[in-house]
Design a protein around this motif. Structure first.
Motif, PDB file in Angstrom:
ATOM      1  N   ASN A 131      -6.356  11.275   3.282  1.00 13.46           N
ATOM      2  CA  ASN A 131      -5.872  11.357   4.666  1.00 13.46           C
ATOM      3  C   ASN A 131      -5.606  12.823   4.973  1.00 13.46           C
TER       4      ASN A 131
ATOM      5  N   HIS B 248      -5.413  14.175  -0.959  1.00 16.65           N
ATOM      6  CA  HIS B 248      -5.469  12.724  -1.201  1.00 16.65           C
ATOM      7  C   HIS B 248      -4.354  12.291  -2.138  1.00 16.65           C
TER       8      HIS B 248
ATOM      9  N   LEU C  92      -4.579  -2.835  -1.347  1.00 15.81           N
ATOM     10  CA  LEU C  92      -5.033  -1.488  -0.962  1.00 15.81           C
ATOM     11  C   LEU C  92      -6.061  -1.524   0.174  1.00 15.81           C
TER      12      LEU C  92
ATOM     13  N   PRO D  19      -8.196   5.926   4.335  1.00 19.38           N
ATOM     14  CA  PRO D  19      -9.285   5.202   3.675  1.00 19.38           C
ATOM     15  C   PRO D  19      -9.329   5.504   2.168  1.00 19.38           C
ATOM     16  N   ILE D  20      -9.851   4.543   1.414  1.00 22.12           N
ATOM     17  CA  ILE D  20     -10.021   4.752  -0.037  1.00 22.12           C
ATOM     18  C   ILE D  20     -11.260   5.627  -0.244  1.00 22.12           C
ATOM     19  N   SER D  21     -11.060   6.765  -0.841  1.00 20.34           N
ATOM     20  CA  SER D  21     -12.183   7.704  -1.009  1.00 20.34           C
ATOM     21  C   SER D  21     -12.792   7.613  -2.401  1.00 20.34           C
TER      22      SER D  21
ATOM     23  N   THR E 225     -12.742   4.759  -5.935  1.00 22.62           N
ATOM     24  CA  THR E 225     -12.149   3.582  -6.574  1.00 22.62           C
ATOM     25  C   THR E 225     -11.972   3.810  -8.070  1.00 22.62           C
TER      26      THR E 225
ATOM     27  N   ASP F 253      -8.117   6.592  -5.114  1.00 23.21           N
ATOM     28  CA  ASP F 253      -7.765   7.717  -4.253  1.00 23.21           C
ATOM     29  C   ASP F 253      -7.688   7.244  -2.801  1.00 23.21           C
ATOM     30  N   ILE F 254      -6.601   7.609  -2.146  1.00 26.80           N
ATOM     31  CA  ILE F 254      -6.474   7.360  -0.705  1.00 26.80           C
ATOM     32  C   ILE F 254      -6.441   8.726  -0.041  1.00 26.80           C
TER      33      ILE F 254
ATOM     34  N   ARG G 290       0.844  -1.203   0.000  1.00 31.24           N
ATOM     35  CA  ARG G 290       0.000   0.000   0.000  1.00 31.24           C
ATOM     36  C   ARG G 290       0.881   1.256   0.000  1.00 31.24           C
TER      37      ARG G 290
END
Ligand SMILES: [Zn+2]
Length: 425
Positions: A325, A401, A425, A305-307, A309, A322-323, A300
């Motif tokens: 944070n 992100h 992921l 969190p994955i925002s 896909t 998109d991840i 990863r």
């Protein structure tokens, strides 16, 4: 300079292959030739992109030429419009002038008509008086009242002169009126001719304005087309740059693969002699917020969190994962060992890093976009878990992100694959 290295490397592998037997030799030779194929493919892609760029530039030249022609036409139409406008103003002034002339004539005619009417009334009144009072008697009285014959002649003459003068004045007035009416008819004819000329000029002007509007539209369309092609060229030039960088990074990956294979051969030789201690762990991440380095080829690239896909999104296609944070200084790490192919700022991706990976002789490419800062440079060798930047929202991004993309093979415009199932992921 590239070729001798490969020849040398291949001959080394042939040597190892002979020592360690057919199966492993075939796989490794195949993986190298696969890398070489990828490199050739990129090279071909580059020449194809280059020829497309040249075609696009020719198209731009042609569009610009057409714009020059349209602008020349516009100038001609503008001058013609100016010319007709001047003529319209002149004719309009003449029309106004003629109308004033007609008004003047009409008022003159009215004056004469009034005069004639007054005179007529006067004569009628006199005639009526003659009848009522037996005018002839009175007339005779005037004559009879003569002192002498010469007085009589004088009186008779005077009466007749008065009557003749009345007639003469009437005749003259009537002639004047006729002349004015003729003049008015003539001026009215002039006016109607002027008005039809004016109408013609106005039609011409309207036509010219229509032509001008058409040219405006045409120019607008040509400019839009040119802008579109210009954007294509910019896009292709960025693609070209990325492809060139990749070519270099794959060259480096080939060298790494060769080293890896040589190391593998050494380890296999050592394993045959004694027990192997082959443990490879060792993440190099320093930040506490970095994701833990996991086993397998990929890991990863960031914590969070994955925002969003991979797949269709907002009527477009989202080519990555998109991840998100919101934390401060969130580290972004390389998803696998590799070579940095591209590290630059892009209008859309913002601060972005492309990494070329050679996984068992197969090329993958990962992309890390919208970073606040980049911490690696082109050509740099990176290991899995090594920090390449800090999460941000540069380029076309909403909110902090990581936009992460995976390519099966080298990077190619709009051909990213879904990383789910390949990258944990
Ligand atoms: Zn994204």
């Amino acid at each position: 300079m590239k070729k001798p290295i490969i020849t040398l490397a291949v001959s080394t592998i042939v040597g190892i292959g002979t020592v360690f037997g057919g199966v492993s030799f075939k796989t490794e030779a195949a993986s190298l030739s696969s890398l070489k194929d990828q490199q050739d493919k990129i090279h071909n892609q580059r020449s194809s992109v280059n020829s497309t760029i040249n075609q696009a530039k020719q198209k731009i030249d042609s569009l610009q030429g057409q714009q020059v022609d349209v602008k020349t036409e516009m100038k001609r139409i503008d001058l013609a419009i100016g010319d007709t406008n001047t003529k319209i103003r002149e004719k309009q002034a003449k029309v106004d002038d003629t109308k004033a002339q007609i008004a003047k004539l009409q008022s003159d005619i009215k004056v004469i008509q009034e005069r004639i009417k007054k005179r007529n009334d006067l004569l009628k009144e006199r005639a009526r008086n003659y009848q009522e009072t037996g005018g002839m008697v009175n007339y005779l009285e005037v004559l009879m009242g003569s002192q002498s014959f010469s007085d009589f002649i004088d009186r008779a003459n005077a009466v007749s002169t008065i009557m003749e003068a009345d007639q003469e004045i009437l005749k003259q007035a009537d002639a004047d009126k006729k002349e004015l009416e003729t003049k008015q008819a003539q001026v009215e004819k002039e006016l109607s001719s002027l008005q039809s000329m004016l109408k013609e000029l106005q039609n011409m002007n309207q036509q010219l304005n229509g032509q001008r509007a058409e040219k405006d539209k045409l120019l607008g369309s040509l400019q839009a087309q040119e802008q579109h092609v210009q954007e294509d060229v910019m896009n292709m030039e960025e693609q070209n740059q990325v492809l060139a960088s990749q070519e270099a990074s794959i060259q480096k990956a080939i060298q790494m693969e060769q080293q890896r294979q040589a190391e593998l051969a050494r380890q296999q030789a050592a394993a045959q002699a004694s027990q192997s201690k082959g443990s490879s762990g060792g993440g190099s991440s320093a930040s506490s917020a970095a994701p833990p380095v996991t086993g397998g080829s990929f890991m990863r690239p960031a914590v969070g969190p994955i925002s969003s896909t991979y797949g269709p999104r907002w009527g477009e296609f989202h080519y990555g994962v998109d991840i998100a944070n919101p934390g401060a200084n969130v580290p972004i790490v390389a998803a696998a060992d590799g070579v940095v192919a591209v590290s630059h700022y892009s209008q859309s991706y913002g601060n972005v890093v492309y990494i070329t990976h050679s996984i068992n002789g197969h090329i993958y490419t990962t992309v890390y976009a919208h970073m606040q800062v980049r911490m690696v440079s082109e050509g740099q060798v990176v290991s899995k878990g090594q920090q390449v930047g800090i999460m941000g929202s540069t380029g076309e991004a909403t909110g902090q992100h990581l936009h992460f993309e995976l390519y099966n093979g080298p990077w190619k415009y709009h051909s990213a694959i879904n990383p789910m199932g390949i990258v944990p992921l």
